[in-house]
Design an enzyme around this catalytic site. Structure first.
Site, PDB file in Angstrom:
ATOM      1  N   LYS A   1       0.826  -1.209   0.000  1.00 28.57           N
ATOM      2  CA  LYS A   1       0.000   0.000   0.000  1.00 28.57           C
ATOM      3  C   LYS A   1       0.858   1.256   0.000  1.00 28.57           C
ATOM      4  O   LYS A   1       0.449   2.297  -0.513  1.00 28.57           O
ATOM      5  CB  LYS A   1      -0.961  -0.005   1.190  1.00 28.57           C
ATOM      6  CG  LYS A   1      -2.077  -1.013   1.006  1.00 28.57           C
ATOM      7  CD  LYS A   1      -3.388  -0.565   1.627  1.00 28.57           C
ATOM      8  CE  LYS A   1      -4.506  -1.521   1.222  1.00 28.57           C
ATOM      9  NZ  LYS A   1      -5.704  -1.386   2.039  1.00 28.57           N
TER      10      LYS A   1
ATOM     11  N   LYS B   1      -3.168 -10.487  -6.746  1.00 30.27           N
ATOM     12  CA  LYS B   1      -4.477 -10.906  -6.225  1.00 30.27           C
ATOM     13  C   LYS B   1      -5.590 -10.036  -6.819  1.00 30.27           C
ATOM     14  O   LYS B   1      -5.347  -8.880  -7.177  1.00 30.27           O
ATOM     15  CB  LYS B   1      -4.499 -10.892  -4.691  1.00 30.27           C
ATOM     16  CG  LYS B   1      -4.664  -9.550  -4.067  1.00 30.27           C
ATOM     17  CD  LYS B   1      -4.980  -9.645  -2.570  1.00 30.27           C
ATOM     18  CE  LYS B   1      -5.024  -8.220  -2.012  1.00 30.27           C
ATOM     19  NZ  LYS B   1      -5.359  -8.094  -0.622  1.00 30.27           N
TER      20      LYS B   1
ATOM     21  N   LYS C   1     -10.316  -4.861  -5.618  1.00 28.78           N
ATOM     22  CA  LYS C   1     -11.226  -3.814  -6.075  1.00 28.78           C
ATOM     23  C   LYS C   1     -10.492  -2.504  -6.333  1.00 28.78           C
ATOM     24  O   LYS C   1     -11.031  -1.597  -6.937  1.00 28.78           O
ATOM     25  CB  LYS C   1     -12.350  -3.616  -5.052  1.00 28.78           C
ATOM     26  CG  LYS C   1     -11.866  -3.370  -3.634  1.00 28.78           C
ATOM     27  CD  LYS C   1     -12.892  -3.783  -2.576  1.00 28.78           C
ATOM     28  CE  LYS C   1     -12.249  -3.871  -1.205  1.00 28.78           C
ATOM     29  NZ  LYS C   1     -12.954  -4.650  -0.225  1.00 28.78           N
TER      30      LYS C   1
END
Ligand code: TYM
Length: 333
Positions: A115, A197, A200
């Protein structure tokens, strides 16, 4: 509730529309714990603000996700279903646990590293201490099992380490939880870049299937899924990541084994295989989508359920929080 049966706790972020990965890795399994376990499930809006959210969208996604969890089969009368920010004990315990978590431990978290790369302009302290809030979620309810997808394994491991450390100092305050990760589809991959992976937050909407996608959209996204040039339906995640991911999804949707799937599509092209995966996924998601739309039509009832869920969660969590306050030496209020 503390502590008749064993406790299952899990949570999901309302940071956008949920994907087939969320559904297969986590949500579809949550209701199956009802019965043998006391279940507590949570929409973690406090975790979601570690990346910037549009406030109106966050409200909408939190409400819709709450409805979706009911649509997946969580019974709000039997289980405790609630919104994280309604129960201040989560943030309160997270602070205490921050003081029992090492900088080096947080710095090793894969999700933080990923992130930080994808939100390089906003590497805030919340993103860094995210796992201690997650540990607080779990430990507040004395959870025994935490059903999650493979990507959350490291966070649950850290939660265990924190619990063991705290118990080592103060005696048995927290139950040390176990992650419960599914054997198939524990990590659903992107349809476009099968080495990543399914998420969204991807920019490419063909890379993920949303639970709320219409059947046409689902079929179209599977038709565009990346495969390889071999035209052979065979499970080999290293050499054939795209096809293997589709096999995983098909296995997750139909309950067939990899060998049964291989035999079913022997000598057939990828076109036929992709159509079958698409159709199985449409049928898998249909009831969730339809139930969500029905539930969202009665906001008053959802608000009532959010309120009673939070009241029940607050009552259970106050037991642990009082114990923690006493152990660390805070004066009684
Ligand atoms: P989140 O919101 O990213 O995802 C919710 C659940 O979906 C699973 N999942 C997947 N499983 C398989 N394949 C995928 N592609 C995939 N993508 C997501 C996740 O493993 C997860 O189980 N930190 C957590 C939320 C959380 C939590 C908790 C979970 C906060 N507190 C306490 C358990 C217990 C998260 O970001 O999940």
């Amino acid at each position: 509730m503390i502590k008749g049966k064993k406790i299952s706790f899990s949570a999901i972020q309302p940071s956008g529309n949920i994907t087939l990965g969320n559904y297969m890795g986590a949500l579809r399994r949550w209701p199956t714990f009802q019965g043998d376990y006391d279940c507590i499930y949570c929409v973690v809006d406090e975790h979601a603000i570690t990346v910037r959210q549009n406030p109106a969208d966050l409200r909408h996604h939190s409400l819709e996700l709450f409805a979706q969890l009911i649509a997946c089969g969580i019974d709000p009368e039997r289980s405790i279903l609630f919104i994280q920010s309604f129960v201040p004990a989560h943030a309160e315990l997270a602070w205490v646990l921050n003081c029992f978590t090492m900088f080096g431990e947080l710095n090793r978290m894969t999700q933080f590293k990923e992130k930080s790369l994808s939100h390089a302009d906003n590497i805030n302290a919340g993103l860094f201490t995210y796992p201690t809030l997650m540990a607080a979620d779990i430990l507040l309810y004395q959870a025994d099992v935490v059903p999650v997808g493979e990507d959350q394994r490291q966070h649950v491991e850290l939660c265990r380490d924190i619990a063991i450390r705290f118990n080592g100092v103060y005696g048995d305050v927290f139950t040390v939880p176990e992650a419960e990760i599914p054997k198939t589809a524990g990590r659903v991959m992107s349809l476009q870049e099968p080495e990543k992976k399914m998420s969204k937050s991807s920019d490419n909407e063909n890379s993920y299937i949303l639970v709320m996608d219409s059947p046409d959209v689902i079929m179209r996204k599977f038709k565009r899924a990346v495969t390889d040039s071999q035209a052979e339906v065979r499970y080999d995640p290293e050499q054939k990541p795209g096809v293997s991911n589709l096999m995983d999804i098909y296995a997750g949707a139909t309950g067939l084994s990899m060998e049964e799937i291989r035999r079913q599509f022997e000598g057939k092209g990828y076109g036929e295989f992709k159509t079958a995966v698409g159709e199985a996924t449409v049928e898998l998601l249909r009831p969730v989508r339809e139930n969500t739309l029905r539930l969202m039509a009665d906001k008053g009832e959802l608000e009532r359920l959010m309120k009673t869920g939070a009241e029940k969660a607050a009552a259970v969590s106050s037991y642990t929080m009082n114990k923690v306050r006493k152990k660390v030496g805070f004066l009684p209020r």
